[in-house]
Write a protein that holds these residues in place. Structure first.
Motif, short mmCIF file in Angstrom:
data_model
loop_
_atom_site.label_atom_id
_atom_site.label_comp_id
_atom_site.label_asym_id
_atom_site.label_seq_id
_atom_site.Cartn_x
_atom_site.Cartn_y
_atom_site.Cartn_z
N VAL A 90 54.42 -12.79 39.59
CA VAL A 90 53.70 -11.63 40.14
C VAL A 90 52.28 -11.53 39.59
CG1 VAL A 90 53.69 -9.11 40.32
CG2 VAL A 90 55.84 -10.36 40.50
N ALA A 91 52.11 -11.69 38.29
CA ALA A 91 50.79 -11.53 37.68
C ALA A 91 49.76 -12.52 38.21
CB ALA A 91 50.90 -11.65 36.16
N ASP A 92 50.21 -13.61 38.81
CA ASP A 92 49.30 -14.61 39.36
C ASP A 92 49.05 -14.43 40.85
OD1 ASP A 92 48.83 -16.10 36.97
OD2 ASP A 92 50.87 -16.88 37.14
N GLY A 93 49.61 -13.37 41.45
CA GLY A 93 49.37 -13.09 42.85
C GLY A 93 47.95 -12.60 43.06
N TYR A 94 47.62 -12.30 44.30
CA TYR A 94 46.27 -11.88 44.66
C TYR A 94 46.28 -10.47 45.25
CZ TYR A 94 45.70 -16.95 44.56
OH TYR A 94 45.70 -18.27 44.19
N VAL A 95 45.34 -9.65 44.81
CA VAL A 95 45.09 -8.35 45.43
C VAL A 95 43.79 -8.51 46.20
CG1 VAL A 95 44.61 -5.90 45.08
CG2 VAL A 95 46.27 -7.08 43.61
N VAL A 96 43.84 -8.26 47.52
CA VAL A 96 42.71 -8.57 48.38
C VAL A 96 42.30 -7.31 49.15
CG1 VAL A 96 41.87 -10.10 50.19
CG2 VAL A 96 43.68 -10.88 48.65
N ARG A 97 40.99 -7.07 49.17
CA ARG A 97 40.39 -5.98 49.95
C ARG A 97 39.19 -6.55 50.68
NH1 ARG A 97 41.93 -3.34 45.29
NH2 ARG A 97 40.29 -4.02 43.92
N ASP A 98 38.77 -5.87 51.74
CA ASP A 98 37.52 -6.29 52.35
C ASP A 98 36.37 -5.78 51.47
OD1 ASP A 98 37.25 -3.54 53.03
OD2 ASP A 98 37.95 -3.90 55.07
N VAL A 99 35.19 -6.33 51.68
CA VAL A 99 34.04 -5.98 50.84
C VAL A 99 33.72 -4.49 50.95
CG1 VAL A 99 31.56 -6.36 50.50
CG2 VAL A 99 33.09 -8.31 50.86
N ARG A 100 33.81 -3.93 52.16
CA ARG A 100 33.53 -2.50 52.35
C ARG A 100 34.41 -1.66 51.44
NH1 ARG A 100 34.73 -2.41 57.30
NH2 ARG A 100 32.64 -2.73 58.07
N THR A 101 35.70 -1.95 51.43
CA THR A 101 36.65 -1.20 50.60
C THR A 101 36.36 -1.42 49.12
OG1 THR A 101 38.34 -1.34 52.32
CG2 THR A 101 39.10 -0.86 50.09
N ASP A 102 36.08 -2.66 48.74
CA ASP A 102 35.83 -2.95 47.33
C ASP A 102 34.58 -2.26 46.83
OD1 ASP A 102 37.04 -4.59 45.13
OD2 ASP A 102 34.96 -5.31 45.04
#
Length: 135
Positions: A90-102
């Motif tokens: 789990v700790a090596d997974g990815y959390v992804v957002r679009d640039v606008r949200t980030d």
């Protein structure tokens, strides 16, 4: 469970939820599916609707659009996709957002940190040290 893909997704949601409970929010839990008004797969990831994905082929545009819709439905300011990394924990997974949200998230973090620093520098400094050491 008859559908192996669904079983893989459910397992990923359960592992992520357990990780959140241990490292972030003991009240984190998997959400019940809501159909057209889905609110994300897991609740308790602070300020986020989390859409979890454990798929062989990663399609970020689809994941992000879904996460943003679900954030709106859940009344959360931010949506994110939490993508399982193959052959990793789990700790090596990815959390992804679009640039606008980030950018919105970083602006909020910046503004809140500045307010805390101005209100109580000692508290800000102690929290900053704590989080730097945890990294």
């Amino acid at each position: 469970m008859a559908n192996p893909s669904k079983a893989k997704g459910t397992a990923w949601e359960s592992l992520f939820t357990a990780y959140l409970r241990e490292h972030h929010n003991p009240a984190a839990h998997r959400n019940v599916q809501m159909g057209a008004k889905d609110i994300g797969d897991v609740a308790g990831y602070y300020l986020h609707a989390a859409e979890l994905k454990a798929e062989k082929t990663i399609t970020l545009p689809t994941y992000i659009a879904q996460a943003n819709r679900e954030a709106f439905n859940a009344g959360q300011p931010f949506g994110c996709a939490v993508v399982k990394r193959r052959m990793k924990g789990v700790a090596d997974g990815y959390v992804v957002r679009d640039v606008r949200t980030d950018v919105r998230l970083m602006n909020r973090l910046r503004d809140m940190e500045e307010e805390l620093r101005n209100f109580s520098y000692e508290t800000w400094e102690a929290l900053d040290r704590q989080h730097r050491e945890a990294a």
